[in-house]
Structure formats: structure tokens, C-alpha cells
Design an enzyme around this catalytic site. Structure first.
Site, short mmCIF file in Angstrom:
data_model
loop_
_atom_site.label_atom_id
_atom_site.label_comp_id
_atom_site.label_asym_id
_atom_site.label_seq_id
_atom_site.Cartn_x
_atom_site.Cartn_y
_atom_site.Cartn_z
N HIS A 126 -3.44 -5.00 2.10
CA HIS A 126 -2.78 -5.14 3.36
C HIS A 126 -2.54 -6.81 3.45
O HIS A 126 -3.49 -7.35 4.28
CB HIS A 126 -3.47 -4.58 4.33
N GLU A 165 -0.95 -8.39 5.68
CA GLU A 165 -0.75 -8.88 7.00
C GLU A 165 -2.06 -8.72 7.73
O GLU A 165 -1.90 -9.23 9.03
CB GLU A 165 0.31 -7.46 7.55
N CYS A 217 0.88 -1.30 -0.04
CA CYS A 217 -0.05 -0.02 -0.14
C CYS A 217 0.93 1.24 0.09
O CYS A 217 1.48 1.81 -1.01
CB CYS A 217 -0.95 -0.17 1.05
N1 GLN Z 1 -3.78 6.33 1.11
C1 GLN Z 1 -2.47 6.10 1.69
C2 GLN Z 1 -1.51 6.87 1.04
O1 GLN Z 1 -1.67 7.44 0.09
C3 GLN Z 1 -2.13 4.56 1.62
C4 GLN Z 1 -3.10 3.66 2.47
C5 GLN Z 1 -2.32 2.57 3.11
O2 GLN Z 1 -1.11 2.29 3.09
N2 GLN Z 1 -3.25 1.80 3.66
O3 GLN Z 1 -0.28 6.82 1.33
#
Ligand code: GLN
Length: 210
Positions: free
Chosen positions: A193, A195, A80
Site C-alpha cells: 500500500h 498510499e 493490492c
Molecule cells: N486480501 C485482499 C484481497 O484478496 C487484498 C488486501 C488488500 O487490498 N490490502 O482482495
């Protein structure tokens, strides 16, 4: 015992540490320049807020030692916000859905720019920012044939991979074909995610690269 560094300046790093320890790895939290400069067998960049992480990486003197490890071939798993930090190009979503996902506003992120993909931050819009799905992991079978297995996916304000460069493999997709995990040499980038779900498949892939 293999030592895996988990970036621990912000975000969902504790869950990754638990998973790595359960797999028999020495998971070490990286919080400053000295931590980042030590010898590591692998690196995990967790989810969180990529703008904050990017700023802290620079302020804490961690950006250059971590970038050197990634470009030297240390296996890295970015989830992410971690994927956003790896991406060649980062665009801002406008929070209104994939079809109108990009704006021209300046993105305050210095990424490692080591993974040849373009990502759009917060691409799924406010309402759809967090959701759970069952997607498909594309893996190669023992005979070298390509196999598809299902994999649970938890998305939290996730980025969208809008462009995939040469040499980058899509390793997981949503049911509609949207790419959600990619691999390029020593780097795995995931928009969700892993995890947070009880599934080992992507961790096993990472472990096989160490
Ligand atoms: N929206 C977050 C970002 O732009 C990422 C979200 C996440 O890591 N769950 O960094």
C-alpha cells in the site's frame, strides 16, 4: 490538469485521492458506469477486498468501460486488491504461509486479466497478514544504469506474485528477492500500500507515465 480516476466502490481509495491531489492532479472518484466511461488520463485501482470489488464492478456496469481503458493504454496503478483485479490468473491462498499458498477452491473473481502475472490472494497467512518492511525499488539512473533505492512497504493481507509473464518487469522486491511490484506496458501492479507510507517514488513513476 490531468484527471485521474480512482475506483471508489470499496477499499482504500480516499488515501490515493489525497496523494494525487497533493501532486496537482484532478482525482475523481469512480462509483458508477457514467463515472467509469468518462475521459481519464490515468486510473488507480485501490486496495480493499478484490472479491467485493469484482462483484461491484460487474453489478455497476463499470467492468467493461474500465477494461477498455486499460487495454487501450491508459496508465493504471493497481495496489493490492487492485493488482489482483489486473492479474491474468488469480489463485486463493489458504492462509498458512507462502510455502502452502494455493488451494484449488474456486476464486469468485472476474479480473481484467490485462497484466501477465499469477497472484495468490492472502498468501502471507493470517498471523503474517499485515506487516511493514523496507524493500528495494529497482529504477534506472540518469545514465541508463540500474539503481537500487530503499522504499517503505506496508502489507495488509497481501497477495503474492507467484508467476511473472513475458514482458513484465519487476520494479520492487523485498530484501529476500520476492517481487512485490511489477510493470507491464501501461500497468503498474503493487502488492503493498504505497498510499500509507510517506514515500513518493511509485507515485512519481506513475505520474511519469501520464
Ligand atoms: N486480501 C485482499 C484481497 O484478496 C487484498 C488486501 C488488500 O487490498 N490490502 O482482495
Amino acid at each position: 490538469m490531468k484527471r485521474i480516476g480512482v475506483l471508489a466502490v470499496q477499499g482504500a481509495f480516499i488515501e490515493h485521492c489525497h496523494r494525487l491531489k497533493d501532486m496537482g492532479f484532478d482525482a475523481v472518484e469512480l462509483r458508477n458506469h457514467t463515472d467509469a466511461a468518462q475521459d481519464l488520463d490515468g486510473l488507480v485501482l485501490p486496495g480493499g477486498e478484490s472479491t467485493v470489488q469484482s462483484k461491484l464492478l460487474n453489478e455497476l456496469g463499470m467492468f467493461d468501460p474500465l477494461r477498455a481503458k486499460i487495454t487501450d493504454g491508459t496508465p493504471v496503478l493497481g495496489t493490492c486488491a487492485g493488482l489482483i483485479l489486473l492479474a491474468h490468473k488469480v489463485e486463493n491462498g489458504n492462509g498458512s504461509g507462502l510455502e502452502r499458498a494455493t488451494t484449488t477452491s474456486r476464486v469468485p473473481i472476474t479480473s481484467f486479466a490485462s497484466l501477465p502475472v499469477t497472484v495468490v490472494r492472502n498468501a502471507y497467512g493470517r498471523q503474517l497478514g499485515s506487516f511493514h518492511a523496507t524493500g528495494v525499488l529497482h529504477s534506472s539512473g540518469s545514465s541508463g544504469s540500474s539503481e537500487e533505492v530503499s522504499i517503505p512497504m506496508t502489507f495488509i493481507r497481501a497477495p503474492h506474485i507467484s508467476d511473472i509473464g513475458d514482458g513484465v518487469d519487476t520494479i520492487a522486491s523485498l530484501a529476500d528477492g520476492t517481487p512485490v511490484a511489477v510493470q507491464y506496458k501501461n500497468q503498474i501492479g503493487i502488492t503493498f500500500h504505497p498510499e500509507l507510507d510517506d514515500d513518493q517514488q511509485l507515485y512519481s513513476l506513475f505520474a511519469s507515465m501520464l
